[in-house]
Structures are given as structure tokens and as C-alpha cells.
Design an enzyme around this catalytic site. Structure first.
Site, PDB file in Angstrom:
ATOM      1  N   SER A  65       0.826  -1.211   0.000  1.00 59.05           N
ATOM      2  CA  SER A  65       0.000   0.000   0.000  1.00 59.05           C
ATOM      3  C   SER A  65       0.862   1.264   0.000  1.00 59.05           C
ATOM      4  CB  SER A  65      -0.915   0.020   1.231  1.00 59.05           C
ATOM      5  OG  SER A  65      -1.789  -1.085   1.226  1.00 59.05           O
TER       6      SER A  65
HETATM    7  N1  SAM Z   1      -1.043  -4.880   4.042  1.00 56.98           N
HETATM    8  C1  SAM Z   1      -0.269  -5.158   2.850  1.00 56.98           C
HETATM    9  C2  SAM Z   1       1.125  -4.651   2.922  1.00 56.98           C
HETATM   10  O1  SAM Z   1       1.490  -4.005   3.898  1.00 56.98           O
HETATM   11  O2  SAM Z   1       1.865  -4.931   1.967  1.00 56.98           O
HETATM   12  C3  SAM Z   1      -0.937  -4.668   1.591  1.00 56.98           C
HETATM   13  C4  SAM Z   1      -2.018  -5.549   1.212  1.00 56.98           C
HETATM   14  S1  SAM Z   1      -2.527  -5.611  -0.449  1.00 56.98           S
HETATM   15  C5  SAM Z   1      -3.074  -3.980  -0.773  1.00 56.98           C
HETATM   16  C6  SAM Z   1      -4.012  -6.560  -0.169  1.00 56.98           C
HETATM   17  C7  SAM Z   1      -3.745  -7.981   0.265  1.00 56.98           C
HETATM   18  O3  SAM Z   1      -4.983  -8.567   0.685  1.00 56.98           O
HETATM   19  C8  SAM Z   1      -3.202  -8.879  -0.846  1.00 56.98           C
HETATM   20  O4  SAM Z   1      -2.018  -9.477  -0.407  1.00 56.98           O
HETATM   21  C9  SAM Z   1      -4.311  -9.897  -1.054  1.00 56.98           C
HETATM   22  O5  SAM Z   1      -3.839 -11.174  -1.429  1.00 56.98           O
HETATM   23  C10 SAM Z   1      -4.960  -9.929   0.320  1.00 56.98           C
HETATM   24  N2  SAM Z   1      -6.328 -10.426   0.374  1.00 56.98           N
HETATM   25  C11 SAM Z   1      -7.339 -10.263  -0.510  1.00 56.98           C
HETATM   26  N3  SAM Z   1      -8.465 -10.874  -0.071  1.00 56.98           N
HETATM   27  C12 SAM Z   1      -8.154 -11.431   1.129  1.00 56.98           C
HETATM   28  C13 SAM Z   1      -8.895 -12.208   2.067  1.00 56.98           C
HETATM   29  N4  SAM Z   1     -10.170 -12.529   1.887  1.00 56.98           N
HETATM   30  N5  SAM Z   1      -8.244 -12.616   3.191  1.00 56.98           N
HETATM   31  C14 SAM Z   1      -6.943 -12.306   3.414  1.00 56.98           C
HETATM   32  N6  SAM Z   1      -6.197 -11.579   2.545  1.00 56.98           N
HETATM   33  C15 SAM Z   1      -6.803 -11.145   1.410  1.00 56.98           C
END
Ligand code: SAM
Length: 215
Positions: A65
């Protein structure tokens, strides 16, 4: 351990000054962003961009992010040392490190197995030790609930009831809610079993997948 020299520390100082200008006020949050070496989460090809205030690809179609977004969500959570915090969307692990720097006990859940394995291996090498889970965070993490704070780092179509259910009394949930490519940041507080909601600006997250996310 990745090198963290004079140049990287200077770039982080500049980034933090920019975040302050953009309205982030919590000095503990700013100090955490000033401490965690964001460049360590980047591939060599993108390294020179690590201290831009932008989201970047981390593989698997996912992103680390934007620093402003990380700071904004962290500030709105009002973390107190010892808070049990659930992060949904581990991704690169950068946000989890910020929460750990704020003194939280962090439970982080990731849906994508490749990212889960990579980050579970990488973060402890940097000295950061959240509890890692692989699974569908749109259902929360009932076996470890309740949580004082819950942060969702992917864009949700709705606020899943499981998340407010797993919030402790006096707890805070921060979650981007909207359509697939634009969401409003929403903060929900639970007090005496009652929920109150505040809405903030629009953000653009990758979609929350899973049962209560996007199919
Ligand atoms: N917090 C992260 C970082 O610091 O790098 C950024 C996260 S990225 C914007 C969104 C993440 O949410 C992705 O890695 C994606 O695979 C995960 N994601 C999407 N749906 C999800 C779910 N239902 N449960 C857990 N993770 C999920």
C-alpha cells in the site's frame, strides 16, 4: 538483512515530512514509518521507487500500500501498546511491521498462498514477528477473537458482520468499502455493544476476495 544506510534514512525522513504535510499528525505513527525500511520490501527493479508515496506491485497481482494509506489507517486505529490487532491482507508485511512498531500484538491473515509463505519467511529475518495465518480474512479469525483493533487492507464490497462480531468492546475496525476499484475509508467503533460509523476520503485498494469479499 538489507542495507539501511544514510541515503535510505534521508529518503524516509523526506517521506515522513510529506506525510505530515498531507495531514498525518500522530507522532508515533510517523516514527514507525520513519523506522521500518520500506525498501526492504521491494524487488531490485523497483528499489529506486521505495520512498515514493505510491503503491507498488509485490507479485501475484497484489500491491504494497501507499505510505499515506498505511499511515492513515494506522492513525485511525489509535493503537495502544499491547492491543491485539487483526490485519486482513498480509501482502508484503509492511503494514504489519508498522503495527508491531506501535506496540501491537499482530495477527495477520493472507489469502494468497505464495505471498503468505514468502512474507512468513521474510518478516522474522527482519526481526518482526506477527502471528501468520493463511485463509479467508473476510470471515475474520474467529479462533483468535476478540481483537481490540481490526484493519482491512483490501477493498471490501460490504462490512462483513464477522469482523464487527470479532471486535472487542471499545474496539475499532478500519475498512475500505465500495466498488472494485474505489472505496470510502470507514471507521467503526464498538461501545457497549453498539456500533458507530465514520466515513473518510476515497482510496483505491485491490479487491478483498473470499466469501464476504468479491468473487
Ligand atoms: N497490508 C499489505 C502490505 O502491507 O503490503 C498490503 C495488502 S494488499 C493492498 C491486499 C492484500 O490482501 C493482498 O495481499 C491480497 O492477497 C490480500 N487479500 C485479498 N483478499 C483477502 C482475504 N479474503 N483474506 C486475506 N487476505 C486477502
Amino acid at each position: 538483512m538489507v542495507e539501511d544506510g544514510y541515503k535510505e534514512r534521508g529518503l524516509r525522513n523526506k517521506l515522513v515530512a510529506k506525510l505530515r504535510q498531507k495531514g498525518i499528525q500522530d507522532e508515533r505513527v510517523l516514527a514507525a514509518l520513519n523506522k521500518v525500511p520500506r525498501h526492504a520490501f521491494f524487488d531490485n527493479a523497483l528499489l529506486s521507487h521505495a520512498y515514493e508515496d505510491k503503491a507498488f506491485p509485490i507479485g501475484q497481482g497484489q500491491t504494497i500500500s501507499q505510505p499515506y494509506t498505511v499511515a492513515f489507517q494506522s492513525e485511525k486505529l489509535e493503537i495502544r501498546p499491547g492491543d491485539r490487532v487483526l490485519e486482513i491482507g498480509t501482502g508484503s508485511g509492511y503494514q504489519a511491521c508498522i503495527l508491531l512498531e506501535l506496540g501491537a500484538v499482530v495477527y495477520t491473515i493472507e489469502y494468497n498462498q505464495v505471498l503468505f509463505e514468502r512474507t512468513r519467511e521474510f518478516l522474522p529475518m527482519m526481526g518482526y514477528k506477527p502471528y501468520f495465518f493463511l485463509g479467508d480474512g473476510s470471515k475474520g479469525l474467529p479462533q483468535k477473537a476478540p481483537f481490540q483493533k481490526i484493519i482491512v487492507t483490501a477493498g471490501a464490497p460490504i462490512v462483513p458482520a464477522a469482523l464487527t462480531d470479532q471486535l472487542a468492546d471499545d474496539g475499532i475496525l478500519i475498512i475500505p468499502v465500495g466498488d472494485r476499484d474505489k472505496q470510502r475509508m470507514v471507521r467503526i467503533r464498538k461501545k457497549g455493544g453498539k456500533l458507530t460509523q465514520e466515513s473518510y476520503d476515497n482510496f483505491a485498494f485491490v479487491p478483498l476476495l473470499g466469501e464476504k469479499g468479491w468473487q
